[in-house]
Design an enzyme around this catalytic site. Sequence first.
Site, short mmCIF file in Angstrom:
data_model
loop_
_atom_site.label_atom_id
_atom_site.label_comp_id
_atom_site.label_asym_id
_atom_site.label_seq_id
_atom_site.Cartn_x
_atom_site.Cartn_y
_atom_site.Cartn_z
N SER A 73 0.79 -1.24 0.00
CA SER A 73 0.00 0.00 0.00
C SER A 73 0.82 1.28 0.00
O SER A 73 0.27 2.36 -0.22
CB SER A 73 -0.95 0.00 1.20
OG SER A 73 -2.00 -0.88 0.95
N LYS A 76 0.42 3.33 -3.01
CA LYS A 76 -0.77 4.17 -3.22
C LYS A 76 -0.42 5.66 -3.21
O LYS A 76 -1.07 6.47 -3.87
CB LYS A 76 -1.83 3.86 -2.15
CG LYS A 76 -2.44 2.46 -2.32
CD LYS A 76 -3.27 2.05 -1.11
CE LYS A 76 -3.89 0.68 -1.32
NZ LYS A 76 -4.42 0.06 -0.12
N TYR A 200 -2.87 -2.28 -10.36
CA TYR A 200 -2.85 -2.12 -8.90
C TYR A 200 -1.98 -3.19 -8.22
O TYR A 200 -1.14 -2.89 -7.38
CB TYR A 200 -4.29 -2.14 -8.35
CG TYR A 200 -4.34 -2.23 -6.84
CD1 TYR A 200 -3.88 -1.18 -6.06
CD2 TYR A 200 -4.79 -3.38 -6.21
CE1 TYR A 200 -3.89 -1.27 -4.67
CE2 TYR A 200 -4.80 -3.48 -4.82
CZ TYR A 200 -4.34 -2.42 -4.06
OH TYR A 200 -4.34 -2.52 -2.69
N TYR A 252 -4.37 3.69 7.81
CA TYR A 252 -5.72 3.09 7.83
C TYR A 252 -6.50 3.48 9.07
O TYR A 252 -6.38 4.60 9.54
CB TYR A 252 -5.62 1.57 7.66
CG TYR A 252 -4.97 1.26 6.35
CD1 TYR A 252 -5.60 1.62 5.16
CD2 TYR A 252 -3.72 0.69 6.29
CE1 TYR A 252 -4.98 1.39 3.95
CE2 TYR A 252 -3.11 0.46 5.09
CZ TYR A 252 -3.75 0.82 3.92
OH TYR A 252 -3.14 0.60 2.74
N VAL A 270 1.13 -3.84 3.86
CA VAL A 270 1.02 -5.09 4.62
C VAL A 270 2.25 -5.97 4.59
O VAL A 270 2.36 -6.91 5.38
CB VAL A 270 -0.19 -5.97 4.19
CG1 VAL A 270 -1.47 -5.47 4.76
CG2 VAL A 270 -0.25 -6.15 2.70
O1 DON Z 1 -4.63 -5.06 -1.94
C1 DON Z 1 -4.10 -5.55 -0.95
O2 DON Z 1 -4.73 -6.11 -0.07
C2 DON Z 1 -2.58 -5.45 -0.85
N1 DON Z 1 -1.98 -5.56 -2.13
C3 DON Z 1 -2.15 -4.13 -0.27
C4 DON Z 1 -2.80 -3.85 1.06
C5 DON Z 1 -1.96 -3.11 2.00
O3 DON Z 1 -0.75 -3.00 1.92
C6 DON Z 1 -2.69 -2.59 3.14
N2 DON Z 1 -1.78 -2.17 4.15
N3 DON Z 1 -1.43 -1.91 5.10
#
Ligand code: DON
Length: 326
Positions: A73, A76, A200, A252, A270
């Site tokens: 993320s 983003k 994405y 978040y 994540v």
């Molecule tokens: O779309 C997802 O679930 C992961 N590729 C990225 C999510 C993410 O990194 C949320 N983070 N803290």
Amino acid sequence: MINEDKTQIERQRKAYLDEWVTHYRSYATKGQTANYIPALGKADLSQLGICIIEPNGTMIKSGDWEVSFTLQSISKVISFIAACLSCGISYVLERVDVEPTGDAFNSIIRLEMHKPGKPFNPMINAGAITIASLLPGESPQKKLEFLYTLIEKMIGRRPTINEEVFRSEWQTSYRNRALAYYLKETGFLESEVEEALEVYLKQCSIEVNTEDIALIGLILSLDGYHPIRKEQIVPKKVARLAKALMLTCGMYNSSGNFAAFVGVPAKSGVSGGIMALVPSSFGRELAFQGGCGIGIYGPAIDEFGNSLTGVMLLKHLAQEWDLSIF
Ligand code: DON
């Protein structure tokens, strides 16, 4: 004499960092790897590393700073900047808002509760998938190329994708597919579902280390100015918007807590990365008056999807070095 003093300060900061990294590493067992993406489940929970870069190029590194991990993320922030560069801020903000949600990063609930279903912000999955569809180019490859070029300008090398992580997520991304279909139906997605998803998930699979994200953080801290290239690579207005989004939505549904107890703009992923930054402040007495970028990696994540040991380490640094912007 001045240089010797400076080196002494750097040595001391590095010694502190080494001590704090060792201490917070021991909390890793309280977190978990992001095993909802099978390839991320293999990470070594006990790793923790950090890199801090100042505008004059001074770098302090500690622990597992060199380990490669995927942006997830954190990407983003960069894709939001890329979309603003190519379509303009107002076009982007017609399709994605700038409001925090207080919900999990992959939540779908607000898309239906609030009409007309505009994603609340670009830092949650719904917003980031929409942003991926706005990138210039008719194909996923062209859209990604635009993103890679921007990242190359920032970190000085062309980014590569971790194919195993991409495949792993591509095969299991049911929730993201659901979000993308919903966004297609409501008219916010500007490309086909599978294309937006490919962009994405590939941007999430870009490999970096803590030095790379510390450098991107530093560029944002300097309002888009790249101190090594000596060039404004992101307009100030876009950089400031990105920082405001990091502060309000970057961690978040733990963003409020992070702002209250750490107090700097940051974005997590994540895989365990955190990109943070400290703006320049001549009022700050203890350290980093000129600002800095901070990159952290610690794959033990908490229930919000943020690096558990990384957040603990940042909280400690913020207190010891008086880093909060408030
Ligand atoms: O779309 C997802 O679930 C992961 N590729 C990225 C999510 C993410 O990194 C949320 N983070 N803290």
